[in-house]
Design a protein around this motif. Structure first.
Motif, PDB file in Angstrom:
ATOM      1  N   GLU A 189       0.853  -1.188   0.000  1.00 13.90           N
ATOM      2  CA  GLU A 189       0.000   0.000   0.000  1.00 13.90           C
ATOM      3  C   GLU A 189       0.890   1.240   0.000  1.00 13.90           C
ATOM      4  OE1 GLU A 189      -4.077   1.237   2.220  1.00 13.90           O
ATOM      5  OE2 GLU A 189      -2.327   1.004   3.515  1.00 13.90           O
ATOM      6  N   PRO A 190       1.159   1.810  -1.175  1.00 17.01           N
ATOM      7  CA  PRO A 190       2.031   2.981  -1.251  1.00 17.01           C
ATOM      8  C   PRO A 190       1.517   4.141  -0.411  1.00 17.01           C
ATOM      9  CG  PRO A 190       1.665   2.049  -3.431  1.00 17.01           C
ATOM     10  CD  PRO A 190       0.710   1.351  -2.499  1.00 17.01           C
ATOM     11  N   ASP A 191       2.438   4.836   0.247  1.00 19.69           N
ATOM     12  CA  ASP A 191       2.079   5.930   1.148  1.00 19.69           C
ATOM     13  C   ASP A 191       3.168   6.988   1.070  1.00 19.69           C
ATOM     14  OD1 ASP A 191       0.576   6.913   3.756  1.00 19.69           O
ATOM     15  OD2 ASP A 191       2.718   6.916   4.224  1.00 19.69           O
ATOM     16  N   ALA A 192       2.778   8.249   0.980  1.00 21.91           N
ATOM     17  CA  ALA A 192       3.744   9.327   0.769  1.00 21.91           C
ATOM     18  C   ALA A 192       4.676   9.518   1.970  1.00 21.91           C
ATOM     19  CB  ALA A 192       2.999  10.628   0.477  1.00 21.91           C
ATOM     20  N   ASN A 193       4.154   9.392   3.177  1.00 21.63           N
ATOM     21  CA  ASN A 193       4.996   9.570   4.354  1.00 21.63           C
ATOM     22  C   ASN A 193       6.065   8.477   4.429  1.00 21.63           C
ATOM     23  OD1 ASN A 193       5.618  10.946   6.912  1.00 21.63           O
ATOM     24  ND2 ASN A 193       4.920   9.035   7.849  1.00 21.63           N
ATOM     25  N   ARG A 194       5.665   7.229   4.146  1.00 19.09           N
ATOM     26  CA  ARG A 194       6.646   6.142   4.134  1.00 19.09           C
ATOM     27  C   ARG A 194       7.644   6.332   2.992  1.00 19.09           C
ATOM     28  NH1 ARG A 194       2.164   2.733   5.716  1.00 19.09           N
ATOM     29  NH2 ARG A 194       1.771   2.234   3.540  1.00 19.09           N
ATOM     30  N   ALA A 195       7.185   6.914   1.884  1.00 16.08           N
ATOM     31  CA  ALA A 195       8.098   7.175   0.771  1.00 16.08           C
ATOM     32  C   ALA A 195       9.189   8.155   1.205  1.00 16.08           C
ATOM     33  CB  ALA A 195       7.330   7.730  -0.424  1.00 16.08           C
ATOM     34  N   CYS A 196       8.815   9.146   2.014  1.00 12.16           N
ATOM     35  CA  CYS A 196       9.815  10.083   2.528  1.00 12.16           C
ATOM     36  C   CYS A 196      10.818   9.372   3.423  1.00 12.16           C
ATOM     37  CB  CYS A 196       9.131  11.207   3.294  1.00 12.16           C
ATOM     38  SG  CYS A 196       8.248  12.394   2.249  1.00 12.16           S
ATOM     39  N   ASN A 197      10.323   8.472   4.263  1.00 12.49           N
ATOM     40  CA  ASN A 197      11.222   7.705   5.127  1.00 12.49           C
ATOM     41  C   ASN A 197      12.152   6.811   4.303  1.00 12.49           C
ATOM     42  OD1 ASN A 197      10.121   8.823   7.436  1.00 12.49           O
ATOM     43  ND2 ASN A 197       8.680   7.150   7.773  1.00 12.49           N
ATOM     44  N   GLN A 213      14.437   9.869  -7.015  1.00 11.05           N
ATOM     45  CA  GLN A 213      13.272   9.350  -7.722  1.00 11.05           C
ATOM     46  C   GLN A 213      12.122   9.072  -6.757  1.00 11.05           C
ATOM     47  OE1 GLN A 213      14.093   5.870 -10.078  1.00 11.05           O
ATOM     48  NE2 GLN A 213      11.957   5.535 -10.624  1.00 11.05           N
ATOM     49  N   THR A 214      12.439   8.506  -5.599  1.00 10.41           N
ATOM     50  CA  THR A 214      11.413   8.199  -4.598  1.00 10.41           C
ATOM     51  C   THR A 214      10.738   9.465  -4.098  1.00 10.41           C
ATOM     52  OG1 THR A 214      12.625   6.219  -3.886  1.00 10.41           O
ATOM     53  CG2 THR A 214      11.016   7.134  -2.339  1.00 10.41           C
ATOM     54  N   LEU A 215      11.513  10.493  -3.811  1.00  7.75           N
ATOM     55  CA  LEU A 215      10.966  11.743  -3.280  1.00  7.75           C
ATOM     56  C   LEU A 215      10.214  12.528  -4.356  1.00  7.75           C
ATOM     57  CD1 LEU A 215      14.056  12.723  -1.117  1.00  7.75           C
ATOM     58  CD2 LEU A 215      11.836  11.922  -0.262  1.00  7.75           C
ATOM     59  N   GLU A 216      10.679  12.449  -5.595  1.00  8.45           N
ATOM     60  CA  GLU A 216       9.969  13.137  -6.679  1.00  8.45           C
ATOM     61  C   GLU A 216       8.599  12.524  -6.917  1.00  8.45           C
ATOM     62  OE1 GLU A 216      12.682  13.014  -9.945  1.00  8.45           O
ATOM     63  OE2 GLU A 216      13.746  14.854  -9.323  1.00  8.45           O
ATOM     64  N   ASP A 217       8.452  11.235  -6.640  1.00  8.19           N
ATOM     65  CA  ASP A 217       7.132  10.597  -6.748  1.00  8.19           C
ATOM     66  C   ASP A 217       6.129  11.256  -5.798  1.00  8.19           C
ATOM     67  OD1 ASP A 217       7.873   8.818  -8.699  1.00  8.19           O
ATOM     68  OD2 ASP A 217       8.284   7.166  -7.313  1.00  8.19           O
ATOM     69  N   TYR A 224      -0.352   7.889  -2.689  1.00  5.43           N
ATOM     70  CA  TYR A 224      -1.416   8.279  -1.758  1.00  5.43           C
ATOM     71  C   TYR A 224      -0.819   9.071  -0.589  1.00  5.43           C
ATOM     72  CZ  TYR A 224      -5.004   7.950   1.836  1.00  5.43           C
ATOM     73  OH  TYR A 224      -5.919   8.256   2.798  1.00  5.43           O
ATOM     74  N   GLY A 225      -1.464  10.188  -0.257  1.00  4.47           N
ATOM     75  CA  GLY A 225      -1.001  11.035   0.835  1.00  4.47           C
ATOM     76  C   GLY A 225      -0.140  12.193   0.369  1.00  4.47           C
ATOM     77  N   SER A 226       0.081  12.295  -0.958  1.00  7.52           N
ATOM     78  CA  SER A 226       0.922  13.368  -1.493  1.00  7.52           C
ATOM     79  C   SER A 226       0.259  14.736  -1.417  1.00  7.52           C
ATOM     80  CB  SER A 226       1.296  13.069  -2.947  1.00  7.52           C
ATOM     81  OG  SER A 226       2.029  11.875  -3.049  1.00  7.52           O
ATOM     82  N   ASP A 227      -1.017  14.775  -1.041  1.00 10.63           N
ATOM     83  CA  ASP A 227      -1.706  16.055  -0.906  1.00 10.63           C
ATOM     84  C   ASP A 227      -1.510  16.671   0.479  1.00 10.63           C
ATOM     85  OD1 ASP A 227      -3.090  14.013   0.279  1.00 10.63           O
ATOM     86  OD2 ASP A 227      -5.084  14.757  -0.261  1.00 10.63           O
ATOM     87  N   ASP A 228      -0.820  15.951   1.360  1.00 10.11           N
ATOM     88  CA  ASP A 228      -0.542  16.456   2.700  1.00 10.11           C
ATOM     89  C   ASP A 228       0.615  17.466   2.611  1.00 10.11           C
ATOM     90  OD1 ASP A 228       0.539  16.790   5.350  1.00 10.11           O
ATOM     91  OD2 ASP A 228      -0.517  14.973   5.963  1.00 10.11           O
ATOM     92  N   VAL A 231       3.872  16.535   4.440  1.00 14.47           N
ATOM     93  CA  VAL A 231       4.635  15.478   3.778  1.00 14.47           C
ATOM     94  C   VAL A 231       5.368  16.035   2.568  1.00 14.47           C
ATOM     95  CG1 VAL A 231       4.470  13.281   2.558  1.00 14.47           C
ATOM     96  CG2 VAL A 231       3.084  13.668   4.599  1.00 14.47           C
ATOM     97  N   VAL A 232       4.681  16.870   1.802  1.00 10.17           N
ATOM     98  CA  VAL A 232       5.308  17.480   0.623  1.00 10.17           C
ATOM     99  C   VAL A 232       6.492  18.354   1.040  1.00 10.17           C
ATOM    100  CG1 VAL A 232       4.949  19.112  -1.265  1.00 10.17           C
ATOM    101  CG2 VAL A 232       3.212  17.389  -0.773  1.00 10.17           C
ATOM    102  N   ALA A 233       6.306  19.120   2.113  1.00  8.83           N
ATOM    103  CA  ALA A 233       7.385  19.982   2.597  1.00  8.83           C
ATOM    104  C   ALA A 233       8.593  19.150   3.032  1.00  8.83           C
ATOM    105  CB  ALA A 233       6.879  20.837   3.758  1.00  8.83           C
ATOM    106  N   ARG A 234       8.323  18.007   3.648  1.00 16.63           N
ATOM    107  CA  ARG A 234       9.426  17.136   4.073  1.00 16.63           C
ATOM    108  C   ARG A 234      10.162  16.572   2.866  1.00 16.63           C
ATOM    109  NH1 ARG A 234       9.345  11.295   6.722  1.00 16.63           N
ATOM    110  NH2 ARG A 234      11.464  11.236   7.520  1.00 16.63           N
TER     111      ARG A 234
END
Length: 296
Positions: A189-197, A213-217, A224-228, A231-234
């Protein structure tokens, strides 16, 4: 006249019921009820803890009393006491309460900095999923957050646990293990916060190209969660920290695909749980891909 009195009496009962609904306090005068009244209405947490103990010792709603007492202790910066209470008295609770007690323990371990204990319990929860014992063998369960009820799937729960496990590994500076676990979580389950981690893990490992590449996604709203906004700022901050001239090629570039290599390496990380023989849920075939031949 009699009917009027009955209506008046009913109104009083309705007001009393409304009080319990508004304050989320159960009706009655038992030790547990008094503890909840002290906690939620009178706002006396220390005294509420005393009455929660009385409820536990008298067998009054032990499942709820132990969980609620641990939550209040955590709020009062008495997390060590809460951990000891759960460990000492969870045997008095029903089987249905054990999963929520585990979740509470994980939060308490995290607050106390008990990373090893947190990791072991998270692994145990993954093992239960593999054995088909989580959610009482069902594919979903009811959960509550901020007063709202919703359904959680076994896939969502597994991804959440893997995310917590990845974070725990990061606290140990074990970025290799954290990367593997985060990648596994993202395949479920892809998640933007976990992508940052995951991006941070890759930065720490010197694999800046993959990190970028991971952060640009996240910035391109592919996850999912990229609208937060937080998370985007991080993600933007992590990208800013990247050195564009210091990119290390991935160890996955040669040979097997990234997916296959990650799956096999994570199997080795989790191999300490073998052997298993179970009525495993189909989702776990996607999560761990345990091999019968290494379960020997």
């Amino acid at each position: 006249m009699a009917s009027s009195r009955r209506r008046g009496g009913g109104g009083g009962g309705e007001k009393k019921d409304l009080f319990h609904v508004v304050h989320k306090v159960p009706a009655g005068d038992s030790p547990y009820v008094r503890a909840k009244h002290l906690q939620l209405v009178e706002k006396q947490p220390d005294l509420a803890i005393v009455w929660f103990w009385k409820a536990i010792n008298s067998g009054d709603r032990v499942d709820s009393a132990l969980k609620d007492m641990a939550v209040v202790m955590k709020q009062q910066d008495r997390s060590e006491e809460a951990i000891e209470a759960i460990r000492s008295f969870r045997h008095l609770c029903s089987k249905q309460a054990q999963e929520s007690l585990d979740n509470l323990l994980i939060d308490l371990y995290k607050k106390c900095g008990k990373v090893e204990e947190q990791i072991e319990l998270l692994k145990q929860k993954l093992k239960m999923i593999y054995l088909g014992e989580a959610f009482n063998g069902k594919a979903t369960k009811k959960a509550r957050s901020h007063g709202k009820k919703f359904q959680v799937s076994i896939q969502q729960e597994t991804s959440r646990i893997l995310g917590n496990l990845g974070w725990a590994y990061m606290q140990q500076n074990n970025y290799e293990a954290a990367e593997l676990v985060y990648r596994k979580a993202q395949t479920i389950e892809p998640d933007a916060n976990r992508a940052c981690n995951l991006g941070l893990c890759l930065i720490k490992l010197g694999r800046h190209g993959e990190a970028r590449q991971t952060l640009e996604d996240v910035l391109l709203h592919r996850i999912y969660g990229s609208d937060d906004e937080k998370v985007v700022a991080r993600a933007e901050q992590l990208l800013h920290e990247l050195n564009p001239f210091n990119c290390v090629s991935s160890p996955f570039d040669v040979g097997q695909s990234v997916h296959e290599e990650i799956m096999e390496r994570l199997d080795l990380v989790m191999n300490e749980w073998a052997p298993f023989r179970s009525r495993r849920l189909p989702v776990f075939e996607e999560i761990a891909a345990f091999r019968d031949q290494i379960a020997c």
